[in-house]
Design a protein around this motif. Structure first.
Motif, PDB file in Angstrom:
ATOM      1  N   SER A   7       0.704  -1.105   0.070  1.00 32.62           N
ATOM      2  CA  SER A   7       0.092  -0.032   0.099  1.00 32.62           C
ATOM      3  C   SER A   7       0.879   1.186   0.022  1.00 32.62           C
ATOM      4  CB  SER A   7      -0.828  -0.012   1.393  1.00 32.62           C
ATOM      5  OG  SER A   7      -1.398   1.336   1.509  1.00 32.62           O
ATOM      6  N   LEU A   8       0.601   2.073  -1.025  1.00 36.93           N
ATOM      7  CA  LEU A   8       1.363   3.451  -1.151  1.00 36.93           C
ATOM      8  C   LEU A   8       1.338   4.352   0.220  1.00 36.93           C
ATOM      9  CD1 LEU A   8       3.021   5.491  -2.513  1.00 36.93           C
ATOM     10  CD2 LEU A   8       1.046   6.174  -3.823  1.00 36.93           C
ATOM     11  N   ASP A  10       0.485   3.125   3.377  1.00 34.80           N
ATOM     12  CA  ASP A  10       1.108   2.635   4.153  1.00 34.80           C
ATOM     13  C   ASP A  10       2.765   3.054   4.182  1.00 34.80           C
ATOM     14  OD1 ASP A  10      -0.989   1.361   5.341  1.00 34.80           O
ATOM     15  OD2 ASP A  10      -0.295  -0.451   4.643  1.00 34.80           O
ATOM     16  N   TRP A  11       3.337   3.033   3.164  1.00 38.54           N
ATOM     17  CA  TRP A  11       4.581   3.435   2.986  1.00 38.54           C
ATOM     18  C   TRP A  11       4.819   5.053   3.276  1.00 38.54           C
ATOM     19  CZ3 TRP A  11       9.097   0.833   2.714  1.00 38.54           C
ATOM     20  CH2 TRP A  11       9.006  -0.349   2.136  1.00 38.54           C
ATOM     21  N   LEU A  12       4.053   5.828   2.720  1.00 39.83           N
ATOM     22  CA  LEU A  12       4.056   7.158   3.206  1.00 39.83           C
ATOM     23  C   LEU A  12       3.876   7.346   4.624  1.00 39.83           C
ATOM     24  CD1 LEU A  12       1.954   8.715   0.299  1.00 39.83           C
ATOM     25  CD2 LEU A  12       4.389   8.605   0.453  1.00 39.83           C
ATOM     26  N   ASP A  13       3.214   6.749   5.331  1.00 44.15           N
ATOM     27  CA  ASP A  13       2.758   6.578   6.762  1.00 44.15           C
ATOM     28  C   ASP A  13       4.229   6.157   7.225  1.00 44.15           C
ATOM     29  OD1 ASP A  13       0.254   7.596   6.670  1.00 44.15           O
ATOM     30  OD2 ASP A  13      -0.502   5.584   7.121  1.00 44.15           O
ATOM     31  N   HIS A  14       4.861   5.216   7.177  1.00 49.16           N
ATOM     32  CA  HIS A  14       5.969   4.639   7.383  1.00 49.16           C
ATOM     33  C   HIS A  14       7.217   5.619   7.441  1.00 49.16           C
ATOM     34  CE1 HIS A  14       9.427   1.945   8.079  1.00 49.16           C
ATOM     35  NE2 HIS A  14       9.948   2.226   7.015  1.00 49.16           N
ATOM     36  N   GLN A  15       7.316   6.397   6.182  1.00 49.51           N
ATOM     37  CA  GLN A  15       8.270   7.526   6.058  1.00 49.51           C
ATOM     38  C   GLN A  15       8.108   8.535   7.232  1.00 49.51           C
ATOM     39  OE1 GLN A  15       7.927   8.189   2.200  1.00 49.51           O
ATOM     40  NE2 GLN A  15       8.012   6.156   1.375  1.00 49.51           N
ATOM     41  N   GLN A  16       7.035   8.682   7.555  1.00 51.52           N
ATOM     42  CA  GLN A  16       6.877   9.870   8.310  1.00 51.52           C
ATOM     43  C   GLN A  16       7.549   9.680   9.769  1.00 51.52           C
ATOM     44  OE1 GLN A  16       5.630  12.758   7.674  1.00 51.52           O
ATOM     45  NE2 GLN A  16       4.014  12.751   6.209  1.00 51.52           N
ATOM     46  N   ARG A  17       7.654   8.315  10.080  1.00 51.52           N
ATOM     47  CA  ARG A  17       8.164   7.793  11.294  1.00 51.52           C
ATOM     48  C   ARG A  17       9.557   7.492  11.430  1.00 51.52           C
ATOM     49  NH1 ARG A  17       3.347   4.445  10.626  1.00 51.52           N
ATOM     50  NH2 ARG A  17       4.538   2.927  10.030  1.00 51.52           N
ATOM     51  N   VAL A  18      10.172   7.282  10.330  1.00 50.01           N
ATOM     52  CA  VAL A  18      11.675   6.806  10.310  1.00 50.01           C
ATOM     53  C   VAL A  18      12.689   7.905  10.854  1.00 50.01           C
ATOM     54  CG1 VAL A  18      13.576   6.271   8.715  1.00 50.01           C
ATOM     55  CG2 VAL A  18      11.248   5.186   8.413  1.00 50.01           C
ATOM     56  N   HIS A  19      12.285   9.184  10.290  1.00 48.00           N
ATOM     57  CA  HIS A  19      13.246  10.271  10.956  1.00 48.00           C
ATOM     58  C   HIS A  19      12.606  11.105  11.916  1.00 48.00           C
ATOM     59  CE1 HIS A  19      16.475  13.334  10.682  1.00 48.00           C
ATOM     60  NE2 HIS A  19      17.211  12.397   9.998  1.00 48.00           N
ATOM     61  N   PRO A  20      13.234  11.198  12.948  1.00 49.40           N
ATOM     62  CA  PRO A  20      12.543  12.067  13.961  1.00 49.40           C
ATOM     63  C   PRO A  20      12.303  13.542  13.553  1.00 49.40           C
ATOM     64  CG  PRO A  20      14.969  11.944  14.483  1.00 49.40           C
ATOM     65  CD  PRO A  20      14.612  11.057  13.244  1.00 49.40           C
ATOM     66  N   ARG A  21      12.950  14.152  12.284  1.00 45.75           N
ATOM     67  CA  ARG A  21      12.711  15.568  11.921  1.00 45.75           C
ATOM     68  C   ARG A  21      12.211  15.518  10.515  1.00 45.75           C
ATOM     69  NH1 ARG A  21      17.907  18.822  13.356  1.00 45.75           N
ATOM     70  NH2 ARG A  21      16.475  20.617  12.729  1.00 45.75           N
ATOM     71  N   ALA A  22      11.098  16.367  10.236  1.00 46.96           N
ATOM     72  CA  ALA A  22      10.499  16.266   8.839  1.00 46.96           C
ATOM     73  C   ALA A  22      11.852  17.060   7.807  1.00 46.96           C
ATOM     74  CB  ALA A  22       9.387  17.149   9.077  1.00 46.96           C
ATOM     75  N   ILE A  23      12.584  17.818   8.255  1.00 47.03           N
ATOM     76  CA  ILE A  23      13.638  18.455   7.279  1.00 47.03           C
ATOM     77  C   ILE A  23      14.952  18.118   8.088  1.00 47.03           C
ATOM     78  CG2 ILE A  23      14.661  20.429   6.489  1.00 47.03           C
ATOM     79  CD1 ILE A  23      11.666  21.402   6.477  1.00 47.03           C
ATOM     80  N   SER A  96       2.364   5.181 -11.185  1.00 49.38           N
ATOM     81  CA  SER A  96       1.475   4.471 -10.724  1.00 49.38           C
ATOM     82  C   SER A  96       2.069   4.155  -9.199  1.00 49.38           C
ATOM     83  CB  SER A  96       0.984   2.956 -11.140  1.00 49.38           C
ATOM     84  OG  SER A  96       2.468   2.461 -11.004  1.00 49.38           O
ATOM     85  N   ASP A  97       0.962   3.949  -8.244  1.00 44.56           N
ATOM     86  CA  ASP A  97       1.203   3.321  -6.793  1.00 44.56           C
ATOM     87  C   ASP A  97       2.068   2.043  -6.887  1.00 44.56           C
ATOM     88  OD1 ASP A  97      -0.739   5.128  -6.223  1.00 44.56           O
ATOM     89  OD2 ASP A  97      -1.935   3.921  -4.954  1.00 44.56           O
ATOM     90  N   ASP A  98       2.000   1.335  -7.705  1.00 48.49           N
ATOM     91  CA  ASP A  98       2.789  -0.081  -7.993  1.00 48.49           C
ATOM     92  C   ASP A  98       4.255   0.372  -8.195  1.00 48.49           C
ATOM     93  OD1 ASP A  98       0.686  -1.458  -7.324  1.00 48.49           O
ATOM     94  OD2 ASP A  98       0.475  -2.237  -9.382  1.00 48.49           O
ATOM     95  N   LEU A  99       4.309   1.395  -8.980  1.00 48.12           N
ATOM     96  CA  LEU A  99       6.045   1.615  -9.273  1.00 48.12           C
ATOM     97  C   LEU A  99       6.585   2.349  -8.071  1.00 48.12           C
ATOM     98  CD1 LEU A  99       6.089   3.110 -12.736  1.00 48.12           C
ATOM     99  CD2 LEU A  99       7.456   1.213 -12.011  1.00 48.12           C
ATOM    100  N   LEU A 100       5.613   3.177  -7.489  1.00 49.02           N
ATOM    101  CA  LEU A 100       6.393   3.919  -6.230  1.00 49.02           C
ATOM    102  C   LEU A 100       6.492   2.955  -4.936  1.00 49.02           C
ATOM    103  CD1 LEU A 100       4.090   7.021  -6.439  1.00 49.02           C
ATOM    104  CD2 LEU A 100       6.440   6.954  -6.708  1.00 49.02           C
ATOM    105  N   VAL A 101       5.619   2.036  -4.887  1.00 50.79           N
ATOM    106  CA  VAL A 101       5.982   0.904  -3.782  1.00 50.79           C
ATOM    107  C   VAL A 101       6.878   0.088  -4.135  1.00 50.79           C
ATOM    108  CG1 VAL A 101       4.679  -1.230  -2.532  1.00 50.79           C
ATOM    109  CG2 VAL A 101       3.436   1.055  -3.044  1.00 50.79           C
ATOM    110  N   ASP A 102       7.065  -0.249  -5.274  1.00 50.88           N
ATOM    111  CA  ASP A 102       8.444  -1.127  -5.610  1.00 50.88           C
ATOM    112  C   ASP A 102       9.694  -0.335  -5.464  1.00 50.88           C
ATOM    113  OD1 ASP A 102       9.780  -3.403  -7.058  1.00 50.88           O
ATOM    114  OD2 ASP A 102      10.361  -1.795  -8.311  1.00 50.88           O
ATOM    115  N   ALA A 103       9.737   0.844  -5.629  1.00 45.51           N
ATOM    116  CA  ALA A 103      10.954   1.720  -5.522  1.00 45.51           C
ATOM    117  C   ALA A 103      11.139   1.978  -4.084  1.00 45.51           C
ATOM    118  CB  ALA A 103      10.646   3.169  -6.272  1.00 45.51           C
ATOM    119  N   PHE A 104       9.986   2.190  -3.174  1.00 42.86           N
ATOM    120  CA  PHE A 104      10.233   2.342  -1.772  1.00 42.86           C
ATOM    121  C   PHE A 104      10.798   1.095  -1.150  1.00 42.86           C
ATOM    122  CE2 PHE A 104       6.693   5.744  -1.788  1.00 42.86           C
ATOM    123  CZ  PHE A 104       7.802   6.938  -2.137  1.00 42.86           C
TER     124      PHE A 104
END
Length: 434
Positions: A7-8, A10-23, A96-104
């Motif tokens: 799920s795209l 889900d990946w975007l939510d995950h990315q928000q959590r990986v780094h403690p700072r947005a920038i 597509s979502d699929d291309l982005l999910v594969d890249a992530f």
């Protein structure tokens, strides 16, 4: 454990959590992951686009011009308005979502390394997106990749790629906490996308000295508006571009703001600088100037009242919007729906636009972003340029403020919605429903 999902969102939510700072500016982490991915090169020709204002429009002009000449173009831009996929386009279409999910998934595997340590190399949301765009582009058979800087230039993630040409559209005060408190400091940061011996286009009519000094010290092929190229605008909006011995007669730009001639001229200067590799097709350039489109740049929706949506979110952009309002007077009143993030110079934005707005509808963004101002805090920053009698009661989000403005509007009035990409996104959704 390495994160996995199809799920795209889900990946975007995950990315928000990986780094403690947005920038988190810096190239070490993102370059390390890029190398683990095999250092994908996005295209045979790469153009990097930086600047305080005008980046998205310049990308749109380049994309349209090159596509009209038959080139397969990839464009990476940010932020998005309605869908994350807007950030990565191939051949003019969102991937597509699929291309982005594969890249992530590939990026995540490279990030955590052989140990599978979920801590890995912490990437920001923007860094994930940049690496995904580079991966997608490298496997899309492109002729040209257009990479828009997210913030600054020197330490922005797109700067891991050595561009064949770079352009700085404008330099003004914005993101001072990251880039510096004056135009010279900001100009030096933006000049970081330039490369020795490569075309460096400066589309700013009055660039800070530090930007030009950096370009000269680096030994770039500097091409500056008003010097190595220029343009003349006719009364009907048609115009003439000239530079390097070439002259083009051109139609009115497809984008509406007064600054779009300057943005289109800078894009043409890029194409001219790369003509040995990309060719020089005046007919394609003219078609691209007329056909370029990008959302929420003085985007008009007819009706009663008419609605105009713009992403003006700093004083320079507000000045462009104010000039357009001056040139395009309303038959009735102008009602403004305005929201902003906490790091924006609200009083300066409001002061520029106050002479052209009859009534303000402040919109709270606290539900859209941790940095969003609520409506009451926004109004407190308006300053003395707006009489309180011209301000609607604060407290509403963007949708509520838009609905209130449209209810109050008479048939000849117009509503403008601006101040943040969050405002623009909500306004586009509102326009689709009404």
């Amino acid at each position: 454990m390495t994160f996995r999902s199809t799920s795209l969102s889900d990946w975007l939510d995950h990315q928000q959590r990986v780094h403690p700072r947005a920038i988190e500016l810096g190239l070490e982490r993102v370059r390390a992951v890029w190398r683990r991915l095999g250092a994908p090169v996005p295209a045979p020709v790469v153009v990097t686009i930086g600047g305080t204002y005008g980046k998205g429009s310049t990308v749109a002009f380049l994309e349209a011009m090159l596509a009209a000449d038959g080139r397969r173009v990839g464009a990476y831009t940010s932020p998005h308005l309605l869908r994350y996929n807007e950030r990565v386009r191939v051949g003019g279409a969102e991937v597509s979502d699929d291309l982005l999910v594969d890249a992530f998934a590939r990026i995540e595997a490279a990030r955590v390394g052989d140990t599978g340590d979920a801590e890995g190399l912490a990437l920001t949301y923007f860094e994930y997106g940049t690496l995904a765009a580079l991966w997608v582009f490298a496997h899309a058979g492109l002729d040209v990749a257009l990479l828009e800087v997210g913030l600054g230039g020197r330490l922005d993630a797109v700067n891991i790629i050595d561009a064949d040409a770079s352009i700085v559209t404008t330099v003004d005060l914005d993101h001072q906490e990251w880039l510096g408190d004056d135009r010279d400091s900001i100009g030096r940061e933006k000049a970081g996308i330039f490369r020795a011996g490569m075309p460096a286009i400066v589309a700013e009519s009055d660039p800070p000295a530090a930007l030009l000094d950096a370009a000269h010290r680096l030994g770039t092929d500097l091409r500056r508006a008003g010097h190595q190229y220029g343009y003349d605008i006719h009364a009907d909006g048609t115009w003439r571009w000239h530079g390097g011995g070439a002259t083009l007669a051109l139609p009115r730009p497809g984008l509406a703001a007064p600054c779009q001639h300057a943005n289109a001229a800078g894009a043409i200067a890029v194409v001219h600088a790369l003509r040995a590799r990309l060719g020089w097709n005046p007919a394609a350039i003219a078609r691209g100037v007329a056909d370029a489109r990008v959302g929420a740049r003085l985007q008009r929706f007819d009706g009663e009242p008419a609605l105009v949506v713009d992403v003006a979110h700093n004083p320079q952009a507000a000045g462009v919007l104010a000039e357009w309002l001056r040139r395009e007077p309303s038959r009735g009143r102008t009602l403004a729906v305005f929201g902003a993030l906490a790091d924006k110079d609200v009083s300066a934005i409001v002061a520029v636009l106050a002479p052209h707005v009859d009534r303000w509808y402040p919109a709270g963004l606290e539900r859209d972003s941790p940095r969003g101002l609520d409506a009451a805090s926004l109004v407190a920053l308006f300053g003395a340029s707006v009489d309180t009698a011209r301000i609607a009661p604060p407290g509403a989000g963007v949708g509520d403020a838009l609905a209130a403005a449209c209810r109050a509007a008479q048939p000849r009035d117009r509503v403008i919605a601006f101040g943040s990409f969050f405002v623009a996104a909500a306004a586009l959704e509102f326009a689709a429903r009404r």
